[in-house]
Design an enzyme around this catalytic site. Structure first.
Site, PDB file in Angstrom:
ATOM      1  CD  GLN A  20     -22.900  39.183  42.999  1.00 55.36           C
ATOM      2  OE1 GLN A  20     -22.915  40.182  42.290  1.00 55.36           O
ATOM      3  NE2 GLN A  20     -21.870  38.365  43.055  1.00 55.36           N
ATOM      4  CD  GLU A  98     -19.580  36.911  34.379  1.00 51.80           C
ATOM      5  OE1 GLU A  98     -19.412  37.166  35.588  1.00 51.80           O
ATOM      6  OE2 GLU A  98     -18.734  36.347  33.672  1.00 51.80           O
ATOM      7  CE1 TYR A 162     -13.180  47.006  40.041  1.00 51.61           C
ATOM      8  CE2 TYR A 162     -12.416  44.793  40.496  1.00 51.61           C
ATOM      9  CZ  TYR A 162     -13.442  45.664  40.250  1.00 51.61           C
ATOM     10  OH  TYR A 162     -14.714  45.195  40.223  1.00 51.61           O
ATOM     11  CD  GLU A 212     -11.987  42.528  27.271  1.00 54.10           C
ATOM     12  OE1 GLU A 212     -11.419  42.595  28.377  1.00 54.10           O
ATOM     13  OE2 GLU A 212     -13.053  41.914  27.096  1.00 54.10           O
ATOM     14  CG  HIS A 250     -14.881  39.778  29.309  1.00 52.76           C
ATOM     15  ND1 HIS A 250     -14.004  40.835  29.301  1.00 52.76           N
ATOM     16  CD2 HIS A 250     -15.301  39.651  30.580  1.00 52.76           C
ATOM     17  CE1 HIS A 250     -13.911  41.322  30.532  1.00 52.76           C
ATOM     18  NE2 HIS A 250     -14.683  40.612  31.328  1.00 52.76           N
TER      19      HIS A 250
END
Lengths: 296, 400
Positions: A20, A98, A162, A212, A250
């Site tokens: 990554q 993450e 995005y 959110e 999440h």
């Protein structure tokens, strides 16, 4: 202007030799970001497509004068990597990792806050930061953003970030800086940190906030907007249809009881004078209206 | 991961938090055996992960084996707010003098731990917080420092715990904090923490939520996984490593990124439809992951249309398109699908999809248009189904 970073920011990538880290580090460099070094213990002296690799952040910083770090290492080692960067004097750290255990994240953040108050951490579990045309640190696809401004974006979600950049680009609207603060339980940088920075930036004349469900950061942001901001803000909150008590992807996105609901957040923002869109497209349209109404 | 009470009590015991002796039971006979070991009188408690068990009749006191038999028989199989009782916890009944409350959790706003203590235990603590905020003592704890005995003492005094209970409560708080931190929990709660008439302080309930991100260093958590709690779709999704939450609508959702997946559910709702699920295929999803996601959606018979919403960042458009093509070749997808593809390599992805486009596989350029199309398709198919059912039932040759 951009906030937190600009075209002069020199970046090291912790984990540049991993899959990554390599992919995104090289992609960031191709975008124009000054990626000056990589760090991986035991691989000092090697290079990744011409980017020198050092054993430690301290060595990398001494050799290159880097002022920012992009942390892309596995969850179990990410907190130590972040603290290593802060210890070495790096002032801005982006961590995309993450799945860091919440206890580790909480401990690391509080050490950072107490012992390295001059260092800003963005993330963990965030898409990073892009100032279109200047620098891109993280995983955002640079070509979906138009440079220039006048909009600044701050978001808790990666793909919705995005989507927001895309909505604005379709309308020919540029972005000063787009900051993804990430969806983890203990974000290093908050909505309020970004709102304050945008408010202080003369070139950011409209702010788009994407929140959110879960927690109360959007409510705190609404309070800050009402008290401290002259720059107009538009917002979108994801998760109207989320059932209570379930974790929506999440770690931070969970409605508990009646707190943390999308509706409560939208109400708080609306009361603070924020124009709230019902979906990302509508939020983009609201931003476009504000941009069109700017005096010059 | 939420633990059942009995699992939470086992977890507590590892950290030296006193609980009443007891055992689990899946049958009436096992309940009687557990009761005999614990010693009468016993409390028979339904093991479900939902509040209000007591009021629903899921917690009963039994002084004799006959009573235990009757209660266990009544509670096993009981439906408590949609949760079927499959297991009981039977423990020795405690003679309660006072009931208190203690918990640790992360306060996201403060980015520190939050300790809460109250002398008003055994009731809904959110109600106490709303009606009598002064009855709830709180303190933020710096995770890099930890809970000190000094802070624990201040909290029990401030909360007004009885003097006889204070030392016991402080000891339990220090161990509970260890359980929270070393045990990698997002939440630990004892409600009620009790002072027994014999002077002991112990935990009569246990609520523990473990942090899934820390599972890699807790192999012992494997024993807690109760896949039975999930519905069939969630079980399949979990076995394929997908982030999935079942909802009750008829538009299947696949998106990349938690935020976009939530937003996709919302947009379907806004245009008059109902999402069947939340499904996040994550960043950098490969063709294989997309095919797995379609398998899961396909297993949900309520799904009348599928909306695939992808904005490529790490996820690449041609990978997503290849995944859809692979899935189409591998399984017979029952519902029509509407695809919106944008971002990294979207054009290459759309090109690949053109070869499989049909009235079952449609492309739409924006999220809103795709949502509208998916909802229209779902509606049309639902009314077809109703018409079929109607003619089947009413027709002369119908076998309904």
């Amino acid at each position: 202007m951009s906030i937190f970073v600009d075209e002069h920011t020199k970046v090291i990538v912790q984990g540049l030799t991993g899959g990554q880290g390599r992919f995104h580090g090289l992609r960031n460099r191709a975008y124009g970001t000054k990626v000056v070094a990589g760090v991986r213990a035991g691989k000092g002296g090697q290079n990744v497509e011409g980017i020198p690799v050092f054993d430690s952040v301290a060595e990398a910083r001494a050799a290159t004068g880097a002022d920012a770090s992009f942390v892309s290492v596995p969850p179990a080692s990410a907190p130590a990597a972040i603290l290593e960067a802060a210890q070495a004097g790096i002032g801005f750290i982006v961590c995309i990792t993450e799945g860091i255990p919440a206890q580790d994240e909480a401990r690391m953040f509080n050490i950072l806050r107490r012992e390295h108050s001059g260092t800003r951490l963005l993330g963990p579990n965030c898409p990073g930061i892009i100032s279109p045309g200047k620098t891109n640190i993280g995983i955002t696809a640079g070509e979906i953003a138009l440079p220039g401004g006048p909009v600044g974006i701050v978001s808790r979600s990666g793909t919705l970030t995005y989507q927001a950049l895309h909505e604005l680009k379709q309308k020919g609207i540029g972005v000063t800086t787009c900051v993804g603060i990430g969806g983890d339980p203990v974000p290093g940088t908050t909505f309020i940190d970004c709102l304050a920075a945008f408010e202080a930036d003369p070139e950011t004349r409209v702010v788009m906030l994407i929140g959110e469900i879960g927690g109360s950061e959007e409510e705190a942001a609404a309070d800050f907007i009402a008290r401290e901001m002259a720059t107009p803000v538009v917002a979108y909150i994801a998760g109207v249809t989320a059932p209570p008590g379930r974790k929506m992807g999440h770690a931070g996105a969970i409605v508990s009881g009646t707190s943390g609901t999308a509706q409560a957040k939208m109400d708080a923002l609306t009361s603070a004078g924020v124009k709230v869109g019902q979906n990302p497209t509508e939020a983009g349209e609201l931003a476009a209206q504000l941009v069109a109404a700017l005096p010059y | 991961m939420d633990l059942f009470e009995y699992q939470g009590k086992h977890y507590f015991a590892r950290f030296g938090i006193p609980v009443s002796p007891g055992g689990t039971a899946d049958t009436v006979d096992e309940a009687l055996a557990a009761a005999a070991t614990a010693g009468y009188p016993v409390v028979v408690k339904a093991q479900v992960q939902v509040g209000g068990r007591g009021k629903a009749g899921g917690i009963k006191l039994a002084a004799t084996p006959d009573e235990a038999r009757a209660h266990a028989g009544a509670i096993l199989g009981m439906d408590i707010k949609g949760h079927r009782v499959k297991r009981l916890w039977v423990e020795h009944a405690t003679d309660i003098a006072k009931e208190y409350y203690v918990s640790f959790t992360l306060d996201r706003g403060a980015r520190a731990h939050l300790a809460m203590v109250s002398a008003r235990g055994g009731v809904d603590i959110e109600q106490v917080a709303a009606e009598e905020p002064e009855a709830l003592a709180r303190a933020h704890i710096d995770p890099s420092v930890g809970l000190t005995e000094h802070v624990a003492r201040r909290l029990v005094e401030e909360a007004g715990l009885d003097v006889d209970a204070r030392d016991g409560a402080i000891g339990i708080m220090l161990n509970l904090y260890r359980c929270y931190v070393e045990g990698d929990a997002d939440l630990v709660e004892i409600n009620p923490l009790v002072l027994a008439t014999d002077g002991r302080v112990l935990a009569l309930d246990a609520k523990v939520t473990l942090d899934d991100s820390a599972a890699f260093r807790h192999p012992e958590w494997e024993q807690f996984r109760d896949i039975d709690e999930l519905d069939e779709r969630e079980r399949l999704a979990k076995s394929k490593g997908l982030q999935y939450v079942g909802l009750d609508g008829d538009v299947g959702i696949i998106a990349n990124g938690a935020g976009l997946a939530m937003s996709t559910c919302d947009v379907v709702n806004q245009v008059g439809g109902r999402p069947a699920n939340f499904l996040d295929i994550g960043g950098g999803a490969s063709a294989e992951v997309m095919a797995n996601a379609l398998d899961v959606i396909n297993s949900d018979h309520k799904v009348k249309a599928i909306f695939i919403n992808i904005f490529g960042g790490i996820t690449r458009g041609e990978e997503v398109a290849n995944g859809i093509v692979t899935a189409l070749g591998r399984v017979d997808i029952a519902a029509p699908m509407v695809i919106r593809l944008d971002g990294t390599n979207a054009e290459a992805g759309r090109e690949i999809l053109r070869s499989v486009e049909s009235d079952q596989v449609l492309s739409r350029p924006t999220m809103l248009e795709a949502a509208r199309t998916a909802v229209e398709l779902a509606r049309a198919r639902s009314s077809e189904d109703r018409a079929d059912a109607g003619s089947g039932a009413g027709g002369p040759g119908g076998d309904a």
